[in-house]
Write a protein that holds these residues in place. Sequence first.
Motif, short mmCIF file in Angstrom:
data_model
loop_
_atom_site.label_atom_id
_atom_site.label_comp_id
_atom_site.label_asym_id
_atom_site.label_seq_id
_atom_site.Cartn_x
_atom_site.Cartn_y
_atom_site.Cartn_z
N PHE A 1 -74.08 30.33 29.74
CA PHE A 1 -75.10 29.30 29.93
C PHE A 1 -74.80 28.02 29.15
CE2 PHE A 1 -77.11 33.40 30.78
CZ PHE A 1 -77.60 33.16 32.05
N ASP A 2 -73.54 27.85 28.79
CA ASP A 2 -73.11 26.65 28.07
C ASP A 2 -72.57 25.64 29.08
OD1 ASP A 2 -71.99 24.68 26.50
OD2 ASP A 2 -71.05 26.06 25.08
N ALA A 3 -73.45 24.79 29.59
CA ALA A 3 -73.06 23.84 30.64
C ALA A 3 -72.07 22.80 30.11
CB ALA A 3 -74.29 23.16 31.20
N THR A 4 -72.19 22.44 28.86
CA THR A 4 -71.26 21.45 28.30
C THR A 4 -69.84 21.98 28.29
OG1 THR A 4 -73.02 20.53 26.91
CG2 THR A 4 -70.74 20.03 26.28
N GLN A 5 -69.67 23.22 27.82
CA GLN A 5 -68.33 23.81 27.79
C GLN A 5 -67.81 24.03 29.20
OE1 GLN A 5 -66.31 24.30 25.05
NE2 GLN A 5 -64.82 24.57 26.72
N PHE A 6 -68.70 24.44 30.11
CA PHE A 6 -68.27 24.62 31.50
C PHE A 6 -67.76 23.30 32.06
CE2 PHE A 6 -68.25 25.20 35.97
CZ PHE A 6 -68.13 26.57 36.20
N ALA A 7 -68.47 22.21 31.79
CA ALA A 7 -68.04 20.90 32.29
C ALA A 7 -66.67 20.53 31.75
CB ALA A 7 -69.07 19.84 31.91
N ARG A 8 -66.42 20.80 30.45
CA ARG A 8 -65.11 20.47 29.89
C ARG A 8 -64.00 21.30 30.54
NH1 ARG A 8 -68.60 17.72 27.88
NH2 ARG A 8 -68.19 16.83 29.93
N ASP A 9 -64.26 22.60 30.77
CA ASP A 9 -63.25 23.46 31.40
C ASP A 9 -62.97 23.00 32.83
OD1 ASP A 9 -63.11 25.09 29.13
OD2 ASP A 9 -64.68 26.43 29.84
N LEU A 10 -64.04 22.66 33.55
CA LEU A 10 -63.87 22.21 34.93
C LEU A 10 -63.13 20.88 34.97
CD1 LEU A 10 -64.57 22.51 37.96
CD2 LEU A 10 -66.75 21.38 37.47
N GLU A 11 -63.49 19.96 34.10
CA GLU A 11 -62.85 18.65 34.08
C GLU A 11 -61.37 18.75 33.74
OE1 GLU A 11 -66.92 16.29 32.74
OE2 GLU A 11 -65.39 16.82 31.25
N GLN A 12 -61.01 19.71 32.93
CA GLN A 12 -59.59 19.89 32.63
C GLN A 12 -58.81 20.28 33.88
OE1 GLN A 12 -58.02 19.23 29.54
NE2 GLN A 12 -56.30 19.31 31.00
N GLN A 13 -59.40 21.13 34.70
CA GLN A 13 -58.75 21.49 35.96
C GLN A 13 -58.68 20.28 36.90
OE1 GLN A 13 -56.96 23.83 36.34
NE2 GLN A 13 -57.76 25.81 35.75
N TYR A 14 -59.76 19.50 36.97
CA TYR A 14 -59.72 18.29 37.79
C TYR A 14 -58.61 17.36 37.30
CZ TYR A 14 -64.38 19.30 39.81
OH TYR A 14 -65.45 19.84 40.48
N LEU A 15 -58.51 17.20 36.00
CA LEU A 15 -57.49 16.32 35.43
C LEU A 15 -56.09 16.84 35.75
CD1 LEU A 15 -57.03 13.80 33.68
CD2 LEU A 15 -57.07 15.30 31.67
N ASN A 16 -55.91 18.16 35.64
CA ASN A 16 -54.59 18.75 35.91
C ASN A 16 -54.14 18.49 37.34
OD1 ASN A 16 -54.57 19.75 33.31
ND2 ASN A 16 -55.15 21.83 33.89
N VAL A 17 -55.03 18.74 38.31
CA VAL A 17 -54.62 18.58 39.71
C VAL A 17 -54.45 17.11 40.06
CG1 VAL A 17 -55.62 20.78 40.44
CG2 VAL A 17 -57.00 18.68 40.61
N TYR A 18 -55.25 16.24 39.43
CA TYR A 18 -55.10 14.81 39.70
C TYR A 18 -53.77 14.30 39.16
CZ TYR A 18 -55.87 9.79 39.60
OH TYR A 18 -55.72 8.45 39.78
N LEU A 19 -53.43 14.68 37.92
CA LEU A 19 -52.16 14.23 37.34
C LEU A 19 -50.97 14.80 38.11
CD1 LEU A 19 -53.01 14.46 33.53
CD2 LEU A 19 -52.87 12.41 34.97
#
Length: 637
Positions: free
Chosen positions: A615-633
Motif C-alpha cells: 500500500f506504498d503508492a509512492t514507492q510503487f510510483a518510483r518502481d514503475l517510473e524506473q521501468q518507464y525510464l528504462n524502456v524510453y532510454l
Amino acid sequence: MQNVNEILSQAQINQREGNLSLALQQFQQVLALHPTELNLHIVCGNLCAELQRFEEAAGYFRRIVSAENKNSDARNALCYALQGLGNQGHASGNFVLAEACFEETLQHQAGNAVFWYNLGNAQRELGKPQAALASFTQSIKFDPSDADAHNNLGNIQRELGQLDKAIASYQRALQINPYLHHALAHLVHQKQHVCDWHDLNAQILQLRDWIKNEPRAQISPFAFIAMPSTTAQEQKQCSTNWANNLYNDSAKSRLAISLNIGGLQAMPKQTKKPKEKINIGYLSADFRLHPLAFLISELIEKHDRTQFEVVAYSYGADDKSSTRKRLEQAFDNFVDIRHLNDIDAAKKIRADNIDILVDLTGFTQTSRTGIVALKPAAIHVNWLGFAGTMGEIGGEPLFDYLLADPIIAPNQADLSEQLLYLPCYQPNDSKRPIGKATTKAAHHLPENAFVFCCFNQTFKITAEVFTVWMRILKQAPNSVLWLLECNIWAKANLQREATNAGIDAERLIFAPRVPIAEHLARHAHADLFLDTLPYNAHTTASDALFMCLPVLTCMGDTFASRVAASLLTRTNLPELITHSLQEYEEKALQLVKTPENLAQIKQKLQTDAKQSKLFDATQFARDLEQQYLNVYLNYVK
C-alpha cells in the motif's frame, strides 16, 4: 468548348472502361446543365455507390424518390446507399450517422430485418440499450433464422441485467448456427455469471478446440481467461486470434476502403530524441467509480512531475462521481476521447507527443485496443485491466511490453509482450474510504459462527472450487460462507448446489452491492477470505488485505490465477499461498481449527498491512517510473 453530347459520350466510354471517377465528373458536368434529368441523377448516384461515396449517392437517390415517390427501384437504391453510409459510420465510430441512416432506410423498408439489425448495433454503441433491444427484436420478427440477431439480442439483454433471457438468446443462436463461435463464448461466460455449470466443461472444450484449430473464430479473450481448464498457451492463442481478426493489415485495409481514406497503416515511428520530460498516456474507459480507479488514483497523484507529464485518455462515460473528479485532478491533462473514432483518437495521441501509451483496459468489454493497433505512441504497454497477454498481429506483439511481476508471469513464453517486472504487479490506494462500523446482525451473520467469505464476482466461482467450499463447510459445522450477491440466478443456483452437497442453503449468506466505504467496513465481520481459481481475487484481494482480512489462495498456472499470490507475497504472507485445491482445503480447515494461528496472521496484517509495501503508492510510483525510464532510454538510444 465541348458540347453536351461529346461530354456525355466520353463519360459513357470512361464508365465502360472502368474510369469511374472521371466518368462521374463528366456526368456531373452534364447534370449541372440539365438538373431535372432524373436519368442523370440515377447514373451519378450509381457511380457514387460504386465508388463507395455513399453520402453523395444517397443525395442523388433522395432527389429521385422525392420526384417519383412510388419508384421502388429508387427507394431500394437509396436504402442501399444509406446502408453503405451507415456501415461506414460503424467502421469510423460515427454511430450517430449510422443510426440516422438506418432509421431513414426503415422509412422505406420497414420490414427489412437487416436494417433493424444494423440500427440495433448503432443504438447499442450509442448507449441506447432499450432502443437496441426493440430493434433486435424487430429484426428477429422479420427474420427469426438470423443467428447473429439472436446473439446481439443476447448481448443487450446481458447489459440490461436480463441474464436468463440472454442465455436463452445465445442458446437460440447456437441452435440456428452451432458454429457461431462468439455466441458460445458469450453463453459460457453468462452461465458462469449465473453459476449454471451444466454442460459447461463440454462447451469450454469446444471453445478450446476452436481456438487451436480455427484462428478465424472470434472468442472473447476476457471470457476465455475465466474458464476452467484453459492453459496459458491457449489464452495467448485466443488473444492472438482475436487481435489478428480485428487489427491485422487486411482488417485495417478493409476499414480503410470502407472509410474511403486510402490507407490505414500504423503511424510512422516518432523521432528518437531524448526529452526533458517523458510523456505518459493512460488509456481507459474506467476513470470512474470502478475497481481500476481504486487501484491507480494515488499512483497517478504520486507520479514525479519533474520527470513525467501524465495524461489520461478517457473513453468511458463521466459518472460525475468523486472518484472521477479525483482522477481528473490527478492527471496533468485529462482528455475525453469518447466521441473520437479510433483513427482520430490515435491522431490526437500522436499530436500530443505521447512517448509511452499504457492501455489500462485491454480486452475487456469496453476495449478500444484498435487505437493501440494504430501505434500512436513510441512505446505501447499492456497493464492492469486485462489479466493476460494481448497477443500478436502477423507474428508481432500487439503491445511492446507487459507490466507484471515474477510471481504472476514467471514464463516469458506464455506472453507475447516483453515483460517489465515490478516488485508487485498491482498498485493500491492507501486512501480507500472506510465506512462506519456495523454489527454482524446488520449483515445477517450469526454472532458466533466462523465466517468464510468471498466477495469475488460469481463468474469466478467454478464447480470445482464450490465443491471444495462445501467440503470445508461440512467439516467446519459452525461456519457460514458469505458471498457477494451478483444476480438472483447465481444466488438460486448456488443455494441449490449447496443443498445437493448436503449443506443447509441458509449457511450461504449473500452480501448486497453497496458503496465502497460500506463494503470495506463490512470486512471486519469475516474471518477468512476464500479465493477463487482460475480467476483470482484482484482488487477484492487488496480490499481484504487492506482491511486486515487474511486471504487464502490457490495459485494456478495462468496470469489471472496468480494475482492473489503476488499480493500475499508483497504483504509477506506466503503461508496463505497454496498450490493445489487439496492443500487449499486443508489449510482452510487448519485455520478454522487453530484460531491462534489465524489470530497471529490477523495481528500481522493489523501491524504491517497498511504500512506494508503493498500500500506504498509512492514507492510503487518510483518502481514503475524506473521501468518507464528504462524502456524510453532503450527506445531513444
